[in-house]
Design a protein around this motif. Structure first.
Motif, PDB file in Angstrom:
ATOM      1  N   ARG A 165       0.835  -1.210   0.000  1.00 43.00           N
ATOM      2  CA  ARG A 165       0.000   0.000   0.000  1.00 43.00           C
ATOM      3  C   ARG A 165       0.865   1.254   0.000  1.00 43.00           C
ATOM      4  NH1 ARG A 165      -3.180  -3.207   3.403  1.00 43.00           N
ATOM      5  NH2 ARG A 165      -2.290  -2.322   5.305  1.00 43.00           N
ATOM      6  N   TYR A 166       2.000   1.223   0.670  1.00 36.31           N
ATOM      7  CA  TYR A 166       2.921   2.367   0.677  1.00 36.31           C
ATOM      8  C   TYR A 166       3.404   2.654  -0.743  1.00 36.31           C
ATOM      9  CZ  TYR A 166       7.428   4.762   1.119  1.00 36.31           C
ATOM     10  OH  TYR A 166       8.485   5.614   0.969  1.00 36.31           O
ATOM     11  N   GLY A 213       1.330   6.070  -1.670  1.00 36.39           N
ATOM     12  CA  GLY A 213       2.092   7.237  -1.286  1.00 36.39           C
ATOM     13  C   GLY A 213       2.676   7.168   0.112  1.00 36.39           C
ATOM     14  N   ALA A 214       3.473   8.182   0.454  1.00 36.11           N
ATOM     15  CA  ALA A 214       4.302   8.162   1.653  1.00 36.11           C
ATOM     16  C   ALA A 214       3.500   8.184   2.948  1.00 36.11           C
ATOM     17  CB  ALA A 214       5.264   9.353   1.625  1.00 36.11           C
ATOM     18  N   SER A 215       2.325   8.771   2.942  1.00 37.54           N
ATOM     19  CA  SER A 215       1.577   8.917   4.200  1.00 37.54           C
ATOM     20  C   SER A 215       0.839   7.635   4.604  1.00 37.54           C
ATOM     21  CB  SER A 215       0.574  10.063   4.081  1.00 37.54           C
ATOM     22  OG  SER A 215      -0.362   9.787   3.050  1.00 37.54           O
ATOM     23  N   GLN A 216       0.786   6.641   3.725  1.00 36.45           N
ATOM     24  CA  GLN A 216      -0.022   5.454   3.989  1.00 36.45           C
ATOM     25  C   GLN A 216       0.441   4.659   5.222  1.00 36.45           C
ATOM     26  OE1 GLN A 216      -2.857   4.800   2.340  1.00 36.45           O
ATOM     27  NE2 GLN A 216      -3.208   3.175   3.865  1.00 36.45           N
ATOM     28  N   PRO A 217       1.752   4.438   5.444  1.00 37.68           N
ATOM     29  CA  PRO A 217       2.163   3.667   6.621  1.00 37.68           C
ATOM     30  C   PRO A 217       1.685   4.282   7.939  1.00 37.68           C
ATOM     31  CG  PRO A 217       3.989   3.877   5.099  1.00 37.68           C
ATOM     32  CD  PRO A 217       2.907   4.787   4.603  1.00 37.68           C
ATOM     33  N   VAL A 218       1.777   5.619   8.059  1.00 47.48           N
ATOM     34  CA  VAL A 218       1.343   6.276   9.288  1.00 47.48           C
ATOM     35  C   VAL A 218      -0.157   6.125   9.459  1.00 47.48           C
ATOM     36  CG1 VAL A 218       1.187   8.476  10.503  1.00 47.48           C
ATOM     37  CG2 VAL A 218       3.263   7.901   9.217  1.00 47.48           C
ATOM     38  N   ARG A 219      -0.933   6.258   8.362  1.00 45.38           N
ATOM     39  CA  ARG A 219      -2.384   6.082   8.442  1.00 45.38           C
ATOM     40  C   ARG A 219      -2.739   4.662   8.870  1.00 45.38           C
ATOM     41  NH1 ARG A 219      -2.847   9.224   3.560  1.00 45.38           N
ATOM     42  NH2 ARG A 219      -3.133   7.298   2.382  1.00 45.38           N
ATOM     43  N   ASP A 220      -2.038   3.664   8.322  1.00 48.60           N
ATOM     44  CA  ASP A 220      -2.320   2.268   8.674  1.00 48.60           C
ATOM     45  C   ASP A 220      -2.098   2.024  10.166  1.00 48.60           C
ATOM     46  OD1 ASP A 220      -3.065   1.538   6.147  1.00 48.60           O
ATOM     47  OD2 ASP A 220      -1.106   0.720   5.583  1.00 48.60           O
ATOM     48  N   VAL A 221      -0.955   2.507  10.658  1.00 47.09           N
ATOM     49  CA  VAL A 221      -0.609   2.277  12.058  1.00 47.09           C
ATOM     50  C   VAL A 221      -1.586   2.999  12.974  1.00 47.09           C
ATOM     51  CG1 VAL A 221       1.123   2.707  13.839  1.00 47.09           C
ATOM     52  CG2 VAL A 221       1.824   1.810  11.616  1.00 47.09           C
ATOM     53  N   LEU A 266       4.869   3.352  15.281  1.00 46.84           N
ATOM     54  CA  LEU A 266       4.575   4.679  14.758  1.00 46.84           C
ATOM     55  C   LEU A 266       5.847   5.404  14.312  1.00 46.84           C
ATOM     56  CD1 LEU A 266       2.487   6.822  14.160  1.00 46.84           C
ATOM     57  CD2 LEU A 266       2.661   7.602  16.534  1.00 46.84           C
ATOM     58  N   GLY A 267       6.912   5.351  15.135  1.00 46.93           N
ATOM     59  CA  GLY A 267       8.168   5.997  14.758  1.00 46.93           C
ATOM     60  C   GLY A 267       8.732   5.449  13.456  1.00 46.93           C
ATOM     61  N   LEU A 270       9.637   5.710   7.470  1.00 44.47           N
ATOM     62  CA  LEU A 270       9.371   5.171   6.138  1.00 44.47           C
ATOM     63  C   LEU A 270       8.690   6.221   5.275  1.00 44.47           C
ATOM     64  CD1 LEU A 270       9.483   2.605   4.354  1.00 44.47           C
ATOM     65  CD2 LEU A 270       7.174   2.078   5.162  1.00 44.47           C
ATOM     66  N   ALA A 271       7.745   6.966   5.867  1.00 37.19           N
ATOM     67  CA  ALA A 271       7.046   8.012   5.123  1.00 37.19           C
ATOM     68  C   ALA A 271       7.993   9.118   4.687  1.00 37.19           C
ATOM     69  CB  ALA A 271       5.917   8.598   5.981  1.00 37.19           C
ATOM     70  N   ALA A 272       9.067   9.323   5.450  1.00 34.60           N
ATOM     71  CA  ALA A 272      10.054  10.366   5.108  1.00 34.60           C
ATOM     72  C   ALA A 272      10.990   9.922   3.999  1.00 34.60           C
ATOM     73  CB  ALA A 272      10.854  10.742   6.351  1.00 34.60           C
ATOM     74  N   GLY A 273      10.812   8.738   3.480  1.00 29.08           N
ATOM     75  CA  GLY A 273      11.639   8.268   2.369  1.00 29.08           C
ATOM     76  C   GLY A 273      12.984   7.722   2.786  1.00 29.08           C
TER      77      GLY A 273
END
Length: 614
Positions: free
Chosen positions: A503-504, A508-516, A570-571, A576-579
């Motif tokens: 899904r990431y 896009g980059a924000s998906q991991p944070v949304r999932d968690v 979360l961290g 991961l979202a920061a690339g």
């Protein structure tokens, strides 16, 4: 197939001498502390619920709720303690510091639990039970997880492990026998009250626990080559452990089998007093427990010899026959069948002797398989799994039965209604028999034999020399794990599931944070709503909260455990979202994990690419 067999044979020859036999002195010093540790379990689980219900006069529903809360918190502490122990580096090692101070504190909490103030009844006694119950299990986790994690480190020899754990569990059974017989004998011979008996038992076992663990810490050293091994992050370690197929099978069987132990432990006093109805229930309860554990104790060397001859798995599978047939036959018993119950209890006890030491011995072999792929020693983390998941199953197994009895109209110290008697018979006899059958069916799939284990040890030795090694369970050639950037990336990406990484890449980059955050929010919401419900149900300490409250407490504990797990992610999700990891590396990691899972390998070896087929 022939090629694989030849490689297994070569590995077995090379690994047979990989671990020297342990001196008897080490086995005794390692096993002896389990005498006191196991002895404490008997009054806590066998005597305390009925003692607090019938003598201290705490409503059964409150006992069920207190047990559920305490065991939920206890289960949450297991993975944390396992991770802490694996990451500890002191002059005493990774395990011994926690045994040194955890055991005495546990002894104090044990004494307090067995000796509530005489002036406490009802709500105050329920709070005393809950607080001391929680403290006992917190301190118990602090010392017992490192103790159990030390066992697989002391030897990697296939049969020596069985012998080591047989000694440990023999001491456990011996302590259980003493604790089971002591209350009845002390009350019969010395005319003591229950409070007088528990006062003396609290002091005796608390002191013995502290002394025996002190001797272990002072005399048994940890292996320096294991102490200096690099540890792993907690969450990726959990994910990789669950990919270890032999471990998952063994754990599944053990979790189901734990129900077979938790239900009788809680229900035996009720079955004895209200179904069999002997003239002296307290005395006969002690005799039943004595027979059960005495036959388990006597059977240990027999099962050890059988395991040496036919293998650990075959011996373990054979033991289920006794628990299934014994449990089923107990359902047919009624008033006056005291001696028949004793015979069937002893019959089931013989089967207990096998599972007590064979399952930890098989687990230790599985930890070696993990090292073949990770290059790390994670005894405590695996032991935490071994301890944590059965506890979540044991919570309803111990709490729900007595809550069900309360809902059906159980009256302390009185002749019970027919529906209550039938519920006691069905829960005590048929429930464990059914669970034993299911556990047997799961355990049949366990794939590891002595030859396979020896080949795994040879593979570990080849990795230490920098060579690829053969995995006898998948037929793959496994590259040697290499510390460095690629390995760090592999562990980091294991904070996330395959679906989350896909899904990431797609969204896009924000998906991991949304999932968690989504899973964390849902789980903490469920936990909070459960707590609110429980608080409303127990707004008055004078009323019985009922059976449903225990189930809600278990739900709250499970949901909170899921919340904590995802909060720790979360961290990494933000990183991961920061690339921090390039998309190409994530795609390569996904390919490795999918290929490894397809082949049945426990993990992908990120540092060296996908393992090659041998």
């Amino acid at each position: 197939m022939d090629s694989a067999g030849a490689k297994i044979g070569a590995g077995a020859a090379a690994a047979a001498h990989s671990s020297e036999p342990l001196p008897l002195r080490i086995k005794l010093l390692y096993g002896a502390p389990s005498f006191a540790g196991a002895a404490m379990v008997i009054p806590i689980f066998i005597h305390m619920p009925k003692f607090y219900a019938d003598v201290v006069l705490v409503p059964l529903g409150y006992l069920a709720m207190a047990i559920a809360i305490a065991r939920s918190l206890d289960a949450l502490s297991d993975p944390l303690m396992g991770w802490i122990s694996d990451h500890t580096h002191t002059r005493l090692g990774r395990r011994r510091p926690y045994m040194l101070f955890g055991a005495p504190l546990c002894g104090v909490a044990f004494f307090a639990l067995l000796n509530p103030p005489a002036s406490f009844t009802g709500g105050r006694a329920a709070i005393w039970f809950g607080v001391t119950f929680i403290l006992y299990f917190v301190f118990h986790t602090i010392y017992v997880l490192p103790h159990y994690a030390l066992g697989p480190e002391l030897t990697q020899n296939y049969h020596e492990r069985s012998s080591l754990f047989a000694w440990r569990e023999s001491f456990s059974i011996l302590g259980t026998i003493v604790a089971a017989a002591a209350p009845g004998v002390m009350m019969q011979a010395f005319h003591m009250t229950e409070r007088q008996v528990f006062f003396r038992l609290g002091i005796f076992f608390g002191v013995v626990l502290s002394v025996l663990y002190g001797l272990l810490v002072l005399t048994v050293k940890e292996r320096p080559d294991f102490v200096t091994r690099e540890s792993n992050p907690l969450v990726p370690g959990v994910r990789r452990a669950l990919r270890n197929r032999p471990f998952a099978i063994l754990l599944g069987s053990y979790v189901v089998a734990s129900i077979s132990g938790a239900i009788p432990a809680t229900m035996m006093p009720f079955f004895n007093a209200y179904v069999i109805r002997p003239r002296n229930p307290t005395f006969w309860l002690s005799m039943l427990l004595l027979g059960y554990f005495a036959f388990a104790f006597v059977s240990v060397p027999i099962w050890l010899a059988i395991a040496r001859r036919v293998g650990k798995l075959n011996a373990y599978l054979a033991s289920f026959f006794l628990s299934i047939t014994g449990g089923g036959a107990m359902f047919l018993l009624g008033p006056g069948d005291t001696w028949w119950l004793l015979v069937l209890i002893c019959w089931a006890g013989i089967g207990l002797g096998a599972g007590l030491f064979l399952t930890p011995s098989m687990q230790a072999d599985v930890i070696d398989y993990d090292e073949l792929y990770t290059g790390k020693r994670r005894e405590a983390q695996y032991t935490a799994f071994w301890s944590m998941l059965p506890k979540f199953v044991a919570i309803p197994s111990a709490a729900i039965p007595i809550a069900v009895l309360a809902s059906l109209g159980y009256i302390p110290n009185a002749v019970q209604a027919p529906r209550v008697v039938f519920a006691i018979r069905a829960i005590f006899a048929l429930g464990p028999a059914a669970c034993s059958m299911l556990s047997f069916l799961i355990a049949r799939r366990f794939p590891m034999t002595e030859a396979i284990h020896n080949t795994i040890l040879e593979g570990i030795a080849r990795h230490e020399r920098g060579h690829a090694a053969f995995d006898p369970m998948t037929g793959l050639m496994v590259p040697a794990p290499k510390a460095g950037h690629d390995d760090d990336v592999g562990w980091f990406l294991d904070y996330f599931s395959i679906g989350e990484l896909k899904r990431y890449l797609a969204r896009g980059a924000s998906q991991p944070v949304r999932d968690v955050l989504t899973v964390a929010a849902v789980s903490i919401g469920v936990s909070a709503l459960s707590v609110i419900y429980v608080l409303r149900r127990v707004s008055s300490l004078r009323t019985d909260p009922g059976a449903i409250t225990s189930l809600i407490v278990v739900t709250a504990g499970l949901a909170f455990a899921i919340f904590v797990f995802h909060l720790m992610r979360l961290g990494p999700a933000r990183r991961l979202a920061a690339g921090e990891v390039p998309a190409e590396a994530i795609r390569a990691h996904l390919g490795q994990v999918v290929e490894a899972l397809r082949e049945g390998a426990p993990i992908a070896v990120a540092a060296s690419g996908v393992a090659d087929r041998g």
